[in-house]
Motif scaffolding. Structure first.
Motif, PDB file in Angstrom:
ATOM      1  N   ARG A   1       4.007  11.927  -0.773  1.00 49.65           N
ATOM      2  CA  ARG A   1       4.127  11.901   0.172  1.00 49.65           C
ATOM      3  C   ARG A   1       3.131  11.775   0.904  1.00 49.65           C
ATOM      4  O   ARG A   1       2.880  11.368   2.363  1.00 49.65           O
ATOM      5  CB  ARG A   1       5.227  13.004   0.724  1.00 49.65           C
ATOM      6  CG  ARG A   1       6.899  12.283  -0.250  1.00 49.65           C
ATOM      7  CD  ARG A   1       7.453  11.222   0.925  1.00 49.65           C
ATOM      8  NE  ARG A   1       8.258  11.773  -0.701  1.00 49.65           N
ATOM      9  CZ  ARG A   1       9.512  11.717   0.277  1.00 49.65           C
ATOM     10  NH1 ARG A   1       9.914  11.842   1.769  1.00 49.65           N
ATOM     11  NH2 ARG A   1      10.986  11.173  -0.618  1.00 49.65           N
ATOM     12  N   LEU A   2       2.206  13.017   0.755  1.00 49.42           N
ATOM     13  CA  LEU A   2       0.917  12.831   1.864  1.00 49.42           C
ATOM     14  C   LEU A   2       0.454  11.625   2.556  1.00 49.42           C
ATOM     15  O   LEU A   2      -0.179  11.755   3.527  1.00 49.42           O
ATOM     16  CB  LEU A   2      -0.007  14.057   0.973  1.00 49.42           C
ATOM     17  CG  LEU A   2      -1.191  14.361   1.635  1.00 49.42           C
ATOM     18  CD1 LEU A   2      -0.701  15.502   2.667  1.00 49.42           C
ATOM     19  CD2 LEU A   2      -2.143  15.423   0.937  1.00 49.42           C
ATOM     20  N   ASP A   3      -0.304  10.474   1.450  1.00 50.66           N
ATOM     21  CA  ASP A   3      -0.365   9.156   2.171  1.00 50.66           C
ATOM     22  C   ASP A   3       0.078   8.453   3.088  1.00 50.66           C
ATOM     23  O   ASP A   3      -0.154   7.509   3.505  1.00 50.66           O
ATOM     24  CB  ASP A   3      -0.840   8.156   0.407  1.00 50.66           C
ATOM     25  CG  ASP A   3       0.243   8.103  -0.100  1.00 50.66           C
ATOM     26  OD1 ASP A   3       1.467   8.118   0.715  1.00 50.66           O
ATOM     27  OD2 ASP A   3       0.154   7.280  -0.980  1.00 50.66           O
ATOM     28  N   ARG A   4       1.741   9.602   3.249  1.00 52.53           N
ATOM     29  CA  ARG A   4       2.293   8.653   4.808  1.00 52.53           C
ATOM     30  C   ARG A   4       2.083   9.206   5.697  1.00 52.53           C
ATOM     31  O   ARG A   4       2.374   8.984   6.380  1.00 52.53           O
ATOM     32  CB  ARG A   4       3.225   8.986   4.354  1.00 52.53           C
ATOM     33  CG  ARG A   4       4.607   8.160   3.163  1.00 52.53           C
ATOM     34  CD  ARG A   4       5.505   8.622   2.718  1.00 52.53           C
ATOM     35  NE  ARG A   4       6.162   7.882   1.457  1.00 52.53           N
ATOM     36  CZ  ARG A   4       7.132   7.966   0.905  1.00 52.53           C
ATOM     37  NH1 ARG A   4       8.185   8.349   1.251  1.00 52.53           N
ATOM     38  NH2 ARG A   4       7.628   7.727  -0.563  1.00 52.53           N
ATOM     39  N   LEU A   5       0.659  10.722   5.856  1.00 53.54           N
ATOM     40  CA  LEU A   5       1.522  11.355   7.004  1.00 53.54           C
ATOM     41  C   LEU A   5       0.532  10.319   8.093  1.00 53.54           C
ATOM     42  O   LEU A   5       0.985  10.612   9.198  1.00 53.54           O
ATOM     43  CB  LEU A   5      -0.654  12.105   7.356  1.00 53.54           C
ATOM     44  CG  LEU A   5      -0.285  13.823   7.749  1.00 53.54           C
ATOM     45  CD1 LEU A   5       1.393  14.577   7.218  1.00 53.54           C
ATOM     46  CD2 LEU A   5      -1.635  14.417   7.107  1.00 53.54           C
TER      47      LEU A   5
ATOM     48  N   ASP B   1     -10.785  12.110   0.454  1.00 52.04           N
ATOM     49  CA  ASP B   1     -11.243  11.011   0.295  1.00 52.04           C
ATOM     50  C   ASP B   1      -9.831  10.306   1.391  1.00 52.04           C
ATOM     51  O   ASP B   1      -8.742  10.565   1.262  1.00 52.04           O
ATOM     52  CB  ASP B   1     -10.246  10.210  -0.795  1.00 52.04           C
ATOM     53  CG  ASP B   1      -9.626   8.848  -1.244  1.00 52.04           C
ATOM     54  OD1 ASP B   1     -10.405   8.390  -0.587  1.00 52.04           O
ATOM     55  OD2 ASP B   1      -9.837   8.662  -2.463  1.00 52.04           O
ATOM     56  N   PRO B   2      -9.886   8.951   2.868  1.00 50.74           N
ATOM     57  CA  PRO B   2      -9.159   9.173   3.434  1.00 50.74           C
ATOM     58  C   PRO B   2      -7.489   8.896   2.607  1.00 50.74           C
ATOM     59  O   PRO B   2      -6.993   8.715   3.364  1.00 50.74           O
ATOM     60  CB  PRO B   2     -10.288   7.867   4.038  1.00 50.74           C
ATOM     61  CG  PRO B   2     -11.063   8.244   3.784  1.00 50.74           C
ATOM     62  CD  PRO B   2     -11.688   8.884   2.313  1.00 50.74           C
ATOM     63  N   ALA B   3      -7.987   7.910   2.129  1.00 55.30           N
ATOM     64  CA  ALA B   3      -6.858   6.842   1.172  1.00 55.30           C
ATOM     65  C   ALA B   3      -6.182   8.286   0.855  1.00 55.30           C
ATOM     66  O   ALA B   3      -4.176   8.308   1.114  1.00 55.30           O
ATOM     67  CB  ALA B   3      -6.863   6.588  -0.266  1.00 55.30           C
ATOM     68  N   THR B   4      -6.089   9.625   0.302  1.00 57.49           N
ATOM     69  CA  THR B   4      -4.961  10.383   0.596  1.00 57.49           C
ATOM     70  C   THR B   4      -4.221  10.980   1.815  1.00 57.49           C
ATOM     71  O   THR B   4      -3.191  11.535   0.709  1.00 57.49           O
ATOM     72  CB  THR B   4      -5.539  11.877  -0.508  1.00 57.49           C
ATOM     73  OG1 THR B   4      -6.366  12.742   0.984  1.00 57.49           O
ATOM     74  CG2 THR B   4      -6.693  12.072  -1.063  1.00 57.49           C
ATOM     75  N   VAL B   5      -4.238  10.655   2.896  1.00 56.78           N
ATOM     76  CA  VAL B   5      -3.784  10.957   3.812  1.00 56.78           C
ATOM     77  C   VAL B   5      -3.628  10.083   4.143  1.00 56.78           C
ATOM     78  O   VAL B   5      -2.719   9.065   5.890  1.00 56.78           O
ATOM     79  CB  VAL B   5      -4.525  12.302   4.960  1.00 56.78           C
ATOM     80  CG1 VAL B   5      -4.444  12.802   4.245  1.00 56.78           C
ATOM     81  CG2 VAL B   5      -5.765  10.765   4.897  1.00 56.78           C
ATOM     82  N   GLY B   6      -3.589   8.549   4.344  1.00 56.98           N
ATOM     83  CA  GLY B   6      -3.082   7.154   4.503  1.00 56.98           C
ATOM     84  C   GLY B   6      -4.282   6.603   5.006  1.00 56.98           C
ATOM     85  O   GLY B   6      -3.955   5.670   6.115  1.00 56.98           O
ATOM     86  N   ASN B   7      -5.181   6.752   5.502  1.00 55.35           N
ATOM     87  CA  ASN B   7      -6.089   6.740   6.899  1.00 55.35           C
ATOM     88  C   ASN B   7      -7.583   5.782   5.921  1.00 55.35           C
ATOM     89  O   ASN B   7      -7.264   5.900   4.111  1.00 55.35           O
ATOM     90  CB  ASN B   7      -6.912   7.546   7.329  1.00 55.35           C
ATOM     91  CG  ASN B   7      -7.548   6.943   8.528  1.00 55.35           C
ATOM     92  OD1 ASN B   7      -7.507   6.389   8.820  1.00 55.35           O
ATOM     93  ND2 ASN B   7      -7.477   8.400   9.520  1.00 55.35           N
ATOM     94  N   HIS B   8      -8.094   5.439   6.702  1.00 58.04           N
ATOM     95  CA  HIS B   8      -9.317   4.717   5.659  1.00 58.04           C
ATOM     96  C   HIS B   8     -10.678   4.849   6.441  1.00 58.04           C
ATOM     97  O   HIS B   8     -10.673   4.864   7.682  1.00 58.04           O
ATOM     98  CB  HIS B   8      -9.451   2.899   4.884  1.00 58.04           C
ATOM     99  CG  HIS B   8      -9.106   2.219   7.086  1.00 58.04           C
ATOM    100  ND1 HIS B   8      -7.756   2.330   7.662  1.00 58.04           N
ATOM    101  CD2 HIS B   8      -9.769   1.699   7.222  1.00 58.04           C
ATOM    102  CE1 HIS B   8      -8.206   1.697   8.773  1.00 58.04           C
ATOM    103  NE2 HIS B   8      -9.458   0.995   8.840  1.00 58.04           N
ATOM    104  N   THR B   9     -11.539   5.008   6.000  1.00 50.87           N
ATOM    105  CA  THR B   9     -13.283   4.344   6.069  1.00 50.87           C
ATOM    106  C   THR B   9     -13.367   3.587   7.175  1.00 50.87           C
ATOM    107  O   THR B   9     -12.795   2.168   7.199  1.00 50.87           O
ATOM    108  CB  THR B   9     -14.609   4.764   4.962  1.00 50.87           C
ATOM    109  OG1 THR B   9     -13.907   5.887   4.322  1.00 50.87           O
ATOM    110  CG2 THR B   9     -15.628   5.219   5.819  1.00 50.87           C
ATOM    111  N   ARG B  10     -14.306   3.760   8.313  1.00 49.32           N
ATOM    112  CA  ARG B  10     -14.374   2.563   9.368  1.00 49.32           C
ATOM    113  C   ARG B  10     -15.957   2.447   9.854  1.00 49.32           C
ATOM    114  O   ARG B  10     -16.103   4.506  10.358  1.00 49.32           O
ATOM    115  CB  ARG B  10     -13.635   2.875  10.497  1.00 49.32           C
ATOM    116  CG  ARG B  10     -12.277   2.421  10.468  1.00 49.32           C
ATOM    117  CD  ARG B  10     -11.686   2.901  11.499  1.00 49.32           C
ATOM    118  NE  ARG B  10     -12.444   1.556  12.570  1.00 49.32           N
ATOM    119  CZ  ARG B  10     -12.509   2.911  13.824  1.00 49.32           C
ATOM    120  NH1 ARG B  10     -12.546   3.620  14.132  1.00 49.32           N
ATOM    121  NH2 ARG B  10     -12.701   1.787  15.100  1.00 49.32           N
TER     122      ARG B  10
END
Length: 559
Positions: A283-287, A337-346
């Motif tokens: 569920r963490l990557d839904r944050l 890693d941004p993906a672990t919280v559902g985000n991404h590198t910009r």
């Protein structure tokens, strides 16, 4: 400190940490007290659905008799909410001073709400008991004990929020401990220590929580912190280090005054940094998605700088950062890693960046840019940003700039010239004299080798120019019907030049699915607007399907 001392300290912390904590969300009550938030019943139901999808353990729905909306929410929740992970909690307070629990309206409302769990708040600071409630300390303890006992007798799980606990403990520790002990002895399932004024610091919270844990051996402790000193998240983590196993907070830190503990930060800090389980597996990557969805539901723009979930949380602008990212990936300048919280590198391309950052940004936008073109474009970007252009906020204009640097140019239309005229009538205007049109624009374009002139009338220069361009293209690109402006921002860049200042214009546009931003800069606000408008239309046409771009004429149709 030696390496062995560091290892010993880490082992001590790990030994004191719980394996897991329960997340208790108070967005529907505390969060609703945030200035600018006003939740309808439908809003509350939708927020609760998001919290359940995220995987929190408890959702505090509010006080069932606080207002008609909360009454309706608890009435509808059993049929309209289908919770799979979370349990709904009704919130209230202890009985009134010198009152009786069996006729107390607040306690009756909690029972009538028919939730399996209730949370009640009571005073634990002697000053509040004697001054705010104007009763004795013995009566203050009895109010807590009898209320918890009554609710337990009604078959409810009971959480007790010890209001102003940390201030009360520092002022009169014996009384504060009497209150929480009374709650525990009456059967409270969890005693929650509240930093209601938000003035405590992490070292105090950790120490006091540990002391309470030692005093109330075997009783589950929770933590509820406000952010008035900017320490709500840190205080929540400190309390877990001190022995708390329930953490209360809100989505995005919404709450009264400066807000509550931001669960979007507390959750990943505990899980990713300390190894404490907070949500069900997976569920963490839904944050990030929940953070932004709830922000939309409550109509409060999300903060781009929010840790973990903000759009700038993993955005890199400086040359050293982007260069290192290109060589070694996010590990060089990203703490998780941004993906672990559902985000991404910009990657933010700016005058601080270099060739590596330019090449990374091109890949992100799907543009093929060789090293030579990337180097040339990097130099050009620095020159443009010195003039006031800002591409980190306008990815659409940046993508077009990159494509042109790689040798591409669009064939949708070519601009020959444009002209804008406006008129103003002095004196009083009668209803018969009022007109909607105050600006007229003429554009001359070349389309497929044909020179076309068209006129547009609007209530402003951008509106008139937009209409003129659409009139000139005359249905050649049906996709334009779906493209429209959603926001328009103008900023003066050198106020010392007064009316001769350089201005920067940002235009947000959408096709109903995607949203993009374009930029223009000039001393002439109309020219800056024209630059941003043209980029907006070209970008929109570029990203439509070839069938839409070619139009129905290819099939013998046309508009």
């Amino acid at each position: 400190m030696s390496d062995s001392d560091v290892a010993s300290s880490a082992d001590t912390v790990a030994a004191d940490l719980p394996a897991a904590v329960e997340i208790f969300d108070t967005t529907l009550r505390d969060g609703a007290q945030f200035e600018g938030i006003s939740l309808t019943v439908e809003d509350k139901l939708r927020v609760a659905e998001q919290l359940d999808w995220l995987g929190v353990r408890w959702i505090e729905g509010g006080y069932p008799q606080a207002n008609p909306k909360d009454e309706e929410f608890f009435r509808r929740a059993p049929t309209d909410l289908h919770l799979s992970t979370a349990e709904l909690v009704a919130f209230g307070s202890t009985r009134r001073p010198a009152g009786k629990v069996d006729v107390d309206p607040t306690l009756s409302a909690l029972v009538q709400a028919e939730t399996s769990t209730v949370c009640i708040v009571g005073k634990s600071w002697d000053f509040h008991v004697t001054e705010a409630l104007q009763t004795t300390l013995d009566e203050g303890v009895a109010m807590v004990s009898e209320s918890v006992e009554f609710l337990k007798g009604a078959g409810r799980r009971v959480f007790f929020d010890a209001e102003h606990f940390f201030d009360g403990y520092k002022a009169n520790p014996s009384y504060a401990l009497r209150v929480v002990e009374a709650a525990a002895m009456a059967g409270a399932d969890c005693v929650v220590l509240c930093d209601t004024n938000g003035g405590s610091l992490p070292h105090e919270v950790q120490r006091i929580t540990a002391e309470v844990r030692a005093y109330l051996s075997g009783v589950d402790l929770g933590i509820h912190t406000q952010n008035d000193s900017g320490c709500a998240v840190a205080n929540s983590i400190a309390a877990v280090l001190g022995g708390a196993t329930q953490v209360q907070g809100t989505v995005n830190g919404y709450g009264e005054r400066t807000g509550n503990a931001n669960l979007m930060t507390v959750i990943p800090d505990l899980t990713l940094k300390l190894g404490v389980a907070t949500l069900p597996d997976g569920r963490l990557d839904r944050l990030t998605a929940v953070s932004r969805h709830v922000a939309e539901l409550v109509n409060v723009p999300p903060s781009p700088a929010d840790p973990f979930v903000g759009v700038s949380a993993f955005a890199h602008k400086g040359g050293l950062h982007t260069s290192a990212l290109g060589r070694a990936g996010g590990a060089t300048y990203e703490h998780v890693d941004p993906a672990t919280v559902g985000n991404h590198t910009r990657v933010l391309v700016s005058d601080l960046g270099g060739r590596a950052g330019m090449a990374m940004k091109a890949r992100e936008l799907g543009v093929e840019l060789d090293d030579r073109a990337a180097g040339t474009l990097s130099d050009e970007l620095k020159r443009l940003e010195a003039q006031g252009w800002l591409f980190e906020a306008a990815d659409a204009s940046l993508e077009l700039l990159m494509r042109r640097a790689a040798g591409w140019d669009h064939e949708f239309f070519e601009v020959e010239a444009y002209r804008v005229s406006s008129y103003h009538r002095e004196g009083p205007v009668t209803p018969a004299d009022e007109v909607e049109v105050s600006v007229e624009a003429t554009v001359k374009l070349w389309v497929d080798g044909e020179r076309i002139a068209a006129v547009g009338e609007g209530n402003g220069p951008v509106n008139a120019l937009d209409k003129a361009v659409r009139a000139a293209l005359n249905g050649r690109y049906p996709a334009l019907n779906r493209i429209h402006l959603t926001d328009f921002k103008v900023r003066v860049l050198d106020g010392g030049s007064a009316t001769g200042a350089v201005v920067r214009v940002l235009i947000d546009s959408t096709d109903g699915e995607d949203v993009w931003t374009t930029v223009g800069v000039n001393t002439n606000v109309i020219e800056a607007s024209w630059q941003a408008l043209c980029d907006s239309l070209v970008y929109g046409l570029l990203h439509t399907t070839s069938e839409e771009t070619q139009g129905d004429d290819a099939q013998g149709g046309g508009t």
